[in-house]
Design a protein around this motif. Structure first.
Motif, PDB file in Angstrom:
ATOM      1  N   SER A  44       0.836  -1.198   0.000  1.00 26.41           N
ATOM      2  CA  SER A  44       0.000   0.000   0.000  1.00 26.41           C
ATOM      3  C   SER A  44       0.869   1.245   0.000  1.00 26.41           C
ATOM      4  O   SER A  44       2.081   1.156   0.121  1.00 26.41           O
ATOM      5  N   SER A  45       0.223   2.383  -0.116  1.00 28.09           N
ATOM      6  CA  SER A  45       0.926   3.654   0.059  1.00 28.09           C
ATOM      7  C   SER A  45       1.065   3.933   1.552  1.00 28.09           C
ATOM      8  O   SER A  45       0.308   3.385   2.339  1.00 28.09           O
ATOM      9  N   PRO A  46       1.987   4.824   1.921  1.00 23.43           N
ATOM     10  CA  PRO A  46       2.024   5.224   3.324  1.00 23.43           C
ATOM     11  C   PRO A  46       0.709   5.940   3.671  1.00 23.43           C
ATOM     12  O   PRO A  46       0.121   6.588   2.814  1.00 23.43           O
ATOM     13  N   GLY A  47       0.261   5.757   4.882  1.00 24.95           N
ATOM     14  CA  GLY A  47      -0.927   6.487   5.328  1.00 24.95           C
ATOM     15  C   GLY A  47      -2.253   5.885   4.902  1.00 24.95           C
ATOM     16  O   GLY A  47      -3.297   6.506   5.042  1.00 24.95           O
ATOM     17  N   SER A  48      -2.205   4.651   4.385  1.00 24.28           N
ATOM     18  CA  SER A  48      -3.449   4.036   3.933  1.00 24.28           C
ATOM     19  C   SER A  48      -4.144   3.246   5.034  1.00 24.28           C
ATOM     20  O   SER A  48      -5.167   2.633   4.808  1.00 24.28           O
ATOM     21  N   GLY A  49      -3.561   3.254   6.216  1.00 23.48           N
ATOM     22  CA  GLY A  49      -4.192   2.574   7.345  1.00 23.48           C
ATOM     23  C   GLY A  49      -3.796   1.116   7.464  1.00 23.48           C
ATOM     24  O   GLY A  49      -4.446   0.342   8.149  1.00 23.48           O
ATOM     25  N   LEU A  54      -3.717  -3.999  10.310  1.00 22.76           N
ATOM     26  CA  LEU A  54      -2.948  -5.206  10.596  1.00 22.76           C
ATOM     27  C   LEU A  54      -2.849  -5.465  12.106  1.00 22.76           C
ATOM     28  O   LEU A  54      -2.951  -6.616  12.546  1.00 22.76           O
ATOM     29  N   THR A  55      -2.679  -4.412  12.890  1.00 16.81           N
ATOM     30  CA  THR A  55      -2.612  -4.562  14.342  1.00 16.81           C
ATOM     31  C   THR A  55      -3.890  -5.227  14.847  1.00 16.81           C
ATOM     32  O   THR A  55      -3.860  -6.145  15.674  1.00 16.81           O
ATOM     33  N   GLU A  56      -5.012  -4.782  14.320  1.00 17.55           N
ATOM     34  CA  GLU A  56      -6.311  -5.318  14.720  1.00 17.55           C
ATOM     35  C   GLU A  56      -6.457  -6.788  14.318  1.00 17.55           C
ATOM     36  O   GLU A  56      -6.895  -7.627  15.107  1.00 17.55           O
ATOM     37  N   VAL A  57      -6.073  -7.087  13.086  1.00 17.25           N
ATOM     38  CA  VAL A  57      -6.209  -8.465  12.592  1.00 17.25           C
ATOM     39  C   VAL A  57      -5.268  -9.423  13.326  1.00 17.25           C
ATOM     40  O   VAL A  57      -5.654 -10.535  13.683  1.00 17.25           O
ATOM     41  N   GLN A  85       1.916  -4.154  19.583  1.00 18.10           N
ATOM     42  CA  GLN A  85       0.812  -3.996  20.527  1.00 18.10           C
ATOM     43  C   GLN A  85      -0.255  -5.073  20.352  1.00 18.10           C
ATOM     44  O   GLN A  85      -1.080  -5.301  21.230  1.00 18.10           O
ATOM     45  N   SER A  86      -0.232  -5.742  19.229  1.00 18.68           N
ATOM     46  CA  SER A  86      -1.214  -6.801  18.975  1.00 18.68           C
ATOM     47  C   SER A  86      -0.895  -8.062  19.768  1.00 18.68           C
ATOM     48  O   SER A  86      -1.730  -8.941  19.922  1.00 18.68           O
ATOM     49  N   GLY A  87       0.310  -8.173  20.274  1.00 19.02           N
ATOM     50  CA  GLY A  87       0.715  -9.363  21.005  1.00 19.02           C
ATOM     51  C   GLY A  87       1.340 -10.431  20.123  1.00 19.02           C
ATOM     52  O   GLY A  87       1.854 -11.427  20.615  1.00 19.02           O
ATOM     53  N   ALA A  88       1.282 -10.240  18.809  1.00 14.63           N
ATOM     54  CA  ALA A  88       1.863 -11.223  17.899  1.00 14.63           C
ATOM     55  C   ALA A  88       3.372 -11.036  17.825  1.00 14.63           C
ATOM     56  O   ALA A  88       3.903  -9.999  18.217  1.00 14.63           O
ATOM     57  N   ASP A 207     -14.825  -1.027  13.336  1.00 18.48           N
ATOM     58  CA  ASP A 207     -14.986  -2.481  13.287  1.00 18.48           C
ATOM     59  C   ASP A 207     -15.945  -2.941  12.180  1.00 18.48           C
ATOM     60  O   ASP A 207     -16.910  -3.655  12.404  1.00 18.48           O
ATOM     61  N   ILE A 208     -15.663  -2.488  10.986  1.00 16.15           N
ATOM     62  CA  ILE A 208     -16.451  -2.912   9.823  1.00 16.15           C
ATOM     63  C   ILE A 208     -15.575  -3.812   8.940  1.00 16.15           C
ATOM     64  O   ILE A 208     -14.442  -3.457   8.623  1.00 16.15           O
ATOM     65  N   GLY A 209     -16.110  -4.966   8.573  1.00 13.22           N
ATOM     66  CA  GLY A 209     -15.472  -5.816   7.557  1.00 13.22           C
ATOM     67  C   GLY A 209     -14.240  -6.599   7.984  1.00 13.22           C
ATOM     68  O   GLY A 209     -13.741  -7.412   7.213  1.00 13.22           O
ATOM     69  N   ILE A 210     -13.766  -6.357   9.193  1.00 10.37           N
ATOM     70  CA  ILE A 210     -12.518  -7.007   9.600  1.00 10.37           C
ATOM     71  C   ILE A 210     -12.686  -8.508   9.797  1.00 10.37           C
ATOM     72  O   ILE A 210     -11.863  -9.293   9.357  1.00 10.37           O
ATOM     73  N   ASN A 211     -13.796  -8.883  10.433  1.00 11.24           N
ATOM     74  CA  ASN A 211     -14.044 -10.314  10.626  1.00 11.24           C
ATOM     75  C   ASN A 211     -14.238 -11.039   9.302  1.00 11.24           C
ATOM     76  O   ASN A 211     -13.819 -12.181   9.154  1.00 11.24           O
ATOM     77  N   GLN A 212     -14.873 -10.359   8.344  1.00 16.92           N
ATOM     78  CA  GLN A 212     -15.067 -10.981   7.027  1.00 16.92           C
ATOM     79  C   GLN A 212     -13.726 -11.281   6.366  1.00 16.92           C
ATOM     80  O   GLN A 212     -13.534 -12.331   5.784  1.00 16.92           O
ATOM     81  N   TRP A 213     -12.816 -10.310   6.463  1.00 13.49           N
ATOM     82  CA  TRP A 213     -11.498 -10.520   5.865  1.00 13.49           C
ATOM     83  C   TRP A 213     -10.768 -11.664   6.578  1.00 13.49           C
ATOM     84  O   TRP A 213     -10.141 -12.522   5.966  1.00 13.49           O
ATOM     85  N   MET A 214     -10.912 -11.667   7.909  1.00 11.12           N
ATOM     86  CA  MET A 214     -10.261 -12.698   8.696  1.00 11.12           C
ATOM     87  C   MET A 214     -10.808 -14.085   8.349  1.00 11.12           C
ATOM     88  O   MET A 214     -10.047 -15.039   8.182  1.00 11.12           O
TER      89      MET A 214
END
Ligand SMILES: [Zn+2]
Lengths: 230, 114
Positions: A44-49, A54-57, A85-88, A207-214
């Motif tokens: 991705s580009s910088p700043g695209s989140g 990734l931290t969330e996933v 911070q994700s613990g991974a 918290d939209i769409g993250i579980n679907q991607w996972m």
């Protein structure tokens, strides 16, 4: 050894310039396959989140799986620290001024890892939509990330990376209206280079769409290693 | 800009090949560069001069043949060469395809030397 003198000679080659990277990537892919590690390369580009998502996933996947991440950072950045911070398990690859990751960097980074203990490996590539497209890292899935704040026409400016990716993710979907983002144009822009590409719309903040991607990743992992589990 | 990395890989490959073929001097290299290779031609040409410095390739000419996108249309069951890389669609029936046959290569295919 008799050699023609002053005679121009033409040597036919037909060799891929990135042959060494490709061979190494193939070896890595074989190792990952044998150890059943599902590998995701994110560009991705910088700043695209990317780091926020990734931290969330990583945090969510870590509850059920053994997850690790490799982060390509320019010397000036430090996304790895945020991801921890994700613990991974997270390892930084400082590329200096190099604008992409290469298979050799991946191999060096996982040298002392027990891949058998790992289910997922995420590779956060260096933030840039041009250079990473030429380098195979041995991944199962290449993901290209765009955000609503970058504008709907961004994908058509980078047809090569879009075409080389397997799926796309549109981040910051919660800002859709605020930034006046035209979703239909965005999809057209994507389909220009990659017809019918699968796109996930997500927001880490809302918290939209993250579980679907996972769920998709877990399913793809099962598919990838199915034959071996029988 | 990753063209410098690509240029170093190219020079390394060319030097190895030249040595294997007992070339003392390399006059020119021919490279196939796909429109979807992710490599910018001008940037590669610029980087090439830097990467060749001090090697047996130094001073050689880099000839780049740009390779257009060739796709396979599953509906027409035919191959087509596209005039423009995007949209990646069949020029006849307009169906989108992800079957790319040519246009992604970064391939050294000829050395001219003595
Ligand atoms: Zn057709």
């Amino acid at each position: 050894m008799s050699q023609a003198i002053e005679q121009p000679r033409i040597v036919k080659i037909r060799e891929n310039v990135l042959k060494k990277n490709d061979i190494l990537a193939r070896e890595l892919r074989k190792r990952f396959q044998e150890q059943q590690v599902y590998v995701v390369n994110i560009v991705s580009s910088p700043g695209s989140g990317k780091t926020t998502l990734l931290t969330e996933v990583l945090a969510r996947l870590s509850q059920k799986f053994n997850v690790a991440a490799l982060v390509g950072d320019l010397a000036t950045e430090n996304d790895a620290h945020r991801l921890e911070q994700s613990g991974a398990k997270v390892k930084q690859i400082t590329t200096g001024t190099v604008c992409h990751l290469e298979a050799q960097m991946i191999e060096d980074s996982i040298k002392n890892w027990d891949l058998n203990q790992l289910d997922f490996l995420f590779i956060e590539n260096v933030g840039n939509l041009v250079c990473p497209s030429s380098y195979d890292l041995g991944e199962n899935l290449r993901v290209v990330l765009f955000s609503t704040t970058e504008g709907e026409d961004k994908p058509e400016k980078y047809p090569t990376i879009v075409n080389s990716a397997d799926i796309a993710i549109l981040t910051k979907i919660d800002l859709l209206e605020a930034v006046d983002f035209n979703k239909e144009s965005f999809y057209q822009s994507i389909y220009q280079s990659r017809p019918n590409m699968k796109v996930f719309e997500v927001s880490a903040k809302k918290d939209i769409g993250i579980n679907q991607w996972m769920d998709f990743l877990i399913e793809e992992k099962m598919k990838a290693f199915k034959k071996m589990e029988v | 800009m990753h063209e410098l990395s690509i240029a170093y890989s190219l020079v390394q490959l060319a030097v190895e090949t030249a040595e294997q073929n007992h070339l003392k001097k390399v006059e020119a290299l021919r490279l196939k560069l796909g429109v979807f290779s992710g490599v910018v031609k001008e940037a590669l040409e610029f980087s090439f001069d830097i990467a060749t410095e001090g090697t047996i390739i130094e001073g050689a000419r880099l000839i780049i043949d740009e390779i257009p996108l060739k796709i396979y249309c599953p509906q027409c069951e035919k191959e087509y060469v596209l005039k423009k890389p995007v949209p990646v669609k069949c020029p006849k029936c307009s169906i989108g395809t992800d079957q790319i046959l040519e246009g992604k290569e970064i391939e050294l295919y000829e050395l001219v030397g003595g």
